[in-house]
Design an enzyme around this catalytic site. Structure first.
Site, PDB file in Angstrom:
ATOM      1  N   CYS A 102       0.868  -1.191   0.000  1.00 22.21           N
ATOM      2  CA  CYS A 102       0.000   0.000   0.000  1.00 22.21           C
ATOM      3  C   CYS A 102       0.896   1.229   0.000  1.00 22.21           C
ATOM      4  CB  CYS A 102      -0.906   0.003   1.239  1.00 22.21           C
ATOM      5  SG  CYS A 102      -1.982   1.461   1.322  1.00 22.21           S
ATOM      6  N   CYS A 109       0.418   0.307  10.505  1.00 21.52           N
ATOM      7  CA  CYS A 109      -0.011  -0.788   9.632  1.00 21.52           C
ATOM      8  C   CYS A 109       1.172  -1.490   8.963  1.00 21.52           C
ATOM      9  CB  CYS A 109      -0.958  -0.208   8.576  1.00 21.52           C
ATOM     10  SG  CYS A 109      -1.423  -1.379   7.299  1.00 21.52           S
ATOM     11  N   GLY A 160      -3.708  -2.997   0.980  1.00 19.72           N
ATOM     12  CA  GLY A 160      -3.959  -2.018  -0.069  1.00 19.72           C
ATOM     13  C   GLY A 160      -5.108  -1.070   0.195  1.00 19.72           C
ATOM     14  N   GLU A 161      -5.132  -0.011  -0.613  1.00 21.19           N
ATOM     15  CA  GLU A 161      -6.197   0.995  -0.528  1.00 21.19           C
ATOM     16  C   GLU A 161      -7.141   0.775  -1.713  1.00 21.19           C
ATOM     17  OE1 GLU A 161      -7.625   3.392   1.384  1.00 21.19           O
ATOM     18  OE2 GLU A 161      -8.904   3.582  -0.380  1.00 21.19           O
ATOM     19  N   SER A 192     -13.342  -0.589   2.743  1.00 21.90           N
ATOM     20  CA  SER A 192     -12.753   0.298   3.740  1.00 21.90           C
ATOM     21  C   SER A 192     -11.707   1.181   3.062  1.00 21.90           C
ATOM     22  CB  SER A 192     -12.097  -0.558   4.824  1.00 21.90           C
ATOM     23  OG  SER A 192     -11.392   0.259   5.738  1.00 21.90           O
ATOM     24  N   SER A 215     -11.415   4.646   7.515  1.00 27.33           N
ATOM     25  CA  SER A 215     -10.400   4.502   8.564  1.00 27.33           C
ATOM     26  C   SER A 215     -10.153   5.879   9.165  1.00 27.33           C
ATOM     27  CB  SER A 215      -9.099   3.960   7.957  1.00 27.33           C
ATOM     28  OG  SER A 215      -9.228   2.588   7.747  1.00 27.33           O
ATOM     29  N   LEU A 216     -10.634   6.063  10.378  1.00 23.77           N
ATOM     30  CA  LEU A 216     -10.580   7.390  11.002  1.00 23.77           C
ATOM     31  C   LEU A 216      -9.363   7.505  11.933  1.00 23.77           C
ATOM     32  CD1 LEU A 216     -12.377   9.982  11.164  1.00 23.77           C
ATOM     33  CD2 LEU A 216     -13.345   9.007  13.239  1.00 23.77           C
ATOM     34  N   HIS A 217      -9.397   6.728  12.996  1.00 22.01           N
ATOM     35  CA  HIS A 217      -8.251   6.534  13.909  1.00 22.01           C
ATOM     36  C   HIS A 217      -7.823   7.741  14.727  1.00 22.01           C
ATOM     37  CE1 HIS A 217      -8.304   2.816  11.909  1.00 22.01           C
ATOM     38  NE2 HIS A 217      -7.576   3.144  10.880  1.00 22.01           N
ATOM     39  N   ASN A 291      -3.593  -4.340  16.694  1.00 23.35           N
ATOM     40  CA  ASN A 291      -2.844  -5.585  16.524  1.00 23.35           C
ATOM     41  C   ASN A 291      -1.370  -5.248  16.355  1.00 23.35           C
ATOM     42  OD1 ASN A 291      -5.163  -7.339  16.471  1.00 23.35           O
ATOM     43  ND2 ASN A 291      -5.642  -6.379  14.521  1.00 23.35           N
TER      44      ASN A 291
HETATM   45  N1  SAH Z   1      -6.496   0.665   3.190  1.00 25.76           N
HETATM   46  C1  SAH Z   1      -7.809   0.510   3.661  1.00 25.76           C
HETATM   47  C2  SAH Z   1      -8.220  -0.913   3.823  1.00 25.76           C
HETATM   48  C3  SAH Z   1      -7.238  -1.878   4.418  1.00 25.76           C
HETATM   49  S1  SAH Z   1      -6.807  -1.664   6.102  1.00 25.76           S
HETATM   50  C4  SAH Z   1      -7.989   1.285   4.953  1.00 25.76           C
HETATM   51  O1  SAH Z   1      -7.020   1.705   5.545  1.00 25.76           O
HETATM   52  O2  SAH Z   1      -9.127   1.479   5.346  1.00 25.76           O
HETATM   53  C5  SAH Z   1      -8.153  -2.394   6.993  1.00 25.76           C
HETATM   54  C6  SAH Z   1      -8.346  -1.834   8.408  1.00 25.76           C
HETATM   55  O3  SAH Z   1      -7.311  -2.285   9.292  1.00 25.76           O
HETATM   56  C7  SAH Z   1      -8.286  -0.329   8.430  1.00 25.76           C
HETATM   57  O4  SAH Z   1      -9.285   0.243   9.213  1.00 25.76           O
HETATM   58  C8  SAH Z   1      -6.930  -0.099   9.044  1.00 25.76           C
HETATM   59  O5  SAH Z   1      -6.809   1.160   9.547  1.00 25.76           O
HETATM   60  C9  SAH Z   1      -6.868  -1.209  10.066  1.00 25.76           C
HETATM   61  N2  SAH Z   1      -5.524  -1.431  10.626  1.00 25.76           N
HETATM   62  C10 SAH Z   1      -4.333  -1.133  10.073  1.00 25.76           C
HETATM   63  N3  SAH Z   1      -3.324  -1.458  10.915  1.00 25.76           N
HETATM   64  C11 SAH Z   1      -3.894  -1.980  12.024  1.00 25.76           C
HETATM   65  C12 SAH Z   1      -3.373  -2.512  13.254  1.00 25.76           C
HETATM   66  N4  SAH Z   1      -2.075  -2.583  13.477  1.00 25.76           N
HETATM   67  N5  SAH Z   1      -4.246  -2.968  14.177  1.00 25.76           N
HETATM   68  C13 SAH Z   1      -5.583  -2.940  13.939  1.00 25.76           C
HETATM   69  N6  SAH Z   1      -6.127  -2.457  12.810  1.00 25.76           N
HETATM   70  C14 SAH Z   1      -5.301  -1.964  11.854  1.00 25.76           C
HETATM   71 FE1  SF4 Z   2      -2.571   0.102   5.859  1.00 29.16          FE
HETATM   72 FE2  SF4 Z   2      -4.963   0.938   4.933  1.00 29.16          FE
HETATM   73 FE3  SF4 Z   2      -3.099   2.703   5.741  1.00 29.16          FE
HETATM   74 FE4  SF4 Z   2      -2.732   1.327   3.501  1.00 29.16          FE
HETATM   75  S1  SF4 Z   2      -4.317   2.826   3.903  1.00 29.16           S
HETATM   76  S2  SF4 Z   2      -1.186   1.715   5.064  1.00 29.16           S
HETATM   77  S3  SF4 Z   2      -3.615  -0.638   4.064  1.00 29.16           S
HETATM   78  S4  SF4 Z   2      -4.166   1.178   7.021  1.00 29.16           S
END
Ligand code: SAH
Ligand code: SF4
Length: 338
Positions: A102, A109, A160-161, A192, A215-217, A291
């Protein structure tokens, strides 16, 4: 597996042969053309040579046996990861990848650390779901075959995105949804995104109203841009504006994913600020336990509880995601190939 040339190989055959072939692969999930006994031996041999169905993969099963990870090797040697989650209520969800790696580099991530190798083709996306349909077909004993549901849900939450591979992702969604093939309802398919605004806009104009997750976070741009560099290009207020437009057009609810990271975004003040921006009809929050990917730590149980209590008190709709497969590095954010 490579079915890219299926139409070409069957071009000189009567048209219904192509329909039969597609049904065999995308509905009955055969793993070798030898099973397509309605074709002549000659045609089966030709198809095996030119459109091989074998999927080159390694499989890991979690201790609880409720999640299975497959690492699929593609024609160019790159690998993609996909996970099957078996829910107690009988649903089988497959989390698919849309790219190898990605480009967005979110700090928490594992996929982000790989950078982008390339986007997947439509067939490479559906191959992941075919793989698990074949797997389920094999492990569900024949006497209960009537109960075989195969894969019931698909989420684009692997590597991936998805909105940086928009057309192939949407083509795959159409094939998943097609009643002649996978027959998975749009409401059982989720995409997502890290907040690619053009993708949200395009999706709102599609006829297919799949579930959208953002993905807000973090509840503000300062913190979000530290965790997710893409926030600088697509800042939160603009993402939320695009989401509001999406809701106006589709009347669908939108899920906001929030990974709880110890001392980074899990403080009571973060929860309160989150509540101020999530306080809208059809918004709901999905809390995810972090995670381990090498940096950061997961929030403590106490902190998670406090966070939830604040959201509850402020009447924010939220759910907490069940954690599947962390012992086989198959949980969200742990997807990584070399
Ligand atoms: N790229 C897209 C889809 C793949 S990631 C996105 O970011 O939405 C899928 C989900 O896993 C996203 O919500 C991402 O933020 C979350 N994620 C990434 N790293 C993580 C981690 N270490 N622990 C828990 N969730 C995580
Ligand atoms: Fe990971 Fe999704 Fe961020 Fe890409 S966009 S780095 S897959 S959390």
């Amino acid at each position: 597996m490579n079915i890219d040339n299926l139409e070409k190989v069957l071009a000189t055959e009567p048209k219904y042969r192509l329909t039969q072939a597609k049904e065999a692969v995308l509905k009955n999930f055969i793993s070798n053309w030898a099973e397509a006994t309605f074709f002549t031996k000659e045609l089966r041999d030709k198809l095996n040579k030119e459109c091989p169905l074998e999927i080159n993969s390694d499989v890991l099963v979690s201790k609880k046996e409720d999640s299975v990870k497959a690492r699929i090797t593609l024609h160019d040697g790159l690998q993609t990861e996909t996970v099957l989650m078996r829910h107690e209520d009988g649903r089988n969800t497959v989390c698919v990848s849309s790219q190898v790696g990605c480009p967005l580099g979110c700090l928490f991530c594992a996929t982000g650390k790989m950078g982008l190798k390339r986007s997947l083709t439509t067939n490479e996306i559906i191959e992941q779901v075919i793989f698990f349909n074949r797997y389920l077909k094999k492990i569900i004993p024949s006497e209960v075959e009537g109960l075989f549901h195969g894969v019931t849900n698909v989420t684009f939450m692997g590597m991936g995105e998805p909105f940086l591979n928009y057309n192939n992702v949407l083509d795959a969604v159409r094939i998943f949804n097609d009643y002649k093939y996978f027959n998975i309802g749009v409401r059982s398919i989720s995409i997502s995104t890290a907040g690619i605004i053009e993708g949200i806009e395009k999706l709102s104009n599609e006829k297919l109203h799949v579930n959208l997750a953002i993905s807000l976070h973090a509840p503000n741009d300062k913190l979000r841009s530290e965790l997710m560099p893409i926030d600088k290009k697509y800042p939160l207020p603009k993402v939320l504006k695009a989401v509001d437009e999406y809701i106006k057009k589709t009347n669908r609810k939108v899920m906001f994913e929030y990974v709880l990271i110890k001392d980074v975004n899990d403080l009571p003040e973060n929860a309160r600020e989150l509540a101020t921006i999530m306080n809208k009809k059809l918004y709901f929050v999905n809390l995810i336990l972090y995670n381990d990917t090498g940096i950061y730590e997961a929030s403590t149980t106490q902190r998670v509880k406090e966070f939830r209590d604040i959201l509850e008190k402020l009447k924010i709709r939220y759910t907490q995601r069940y954690r599947f497969g962390d012992d086989i590095s198959a949980a969200c954010g742990q997807f990584k190939t070399t």
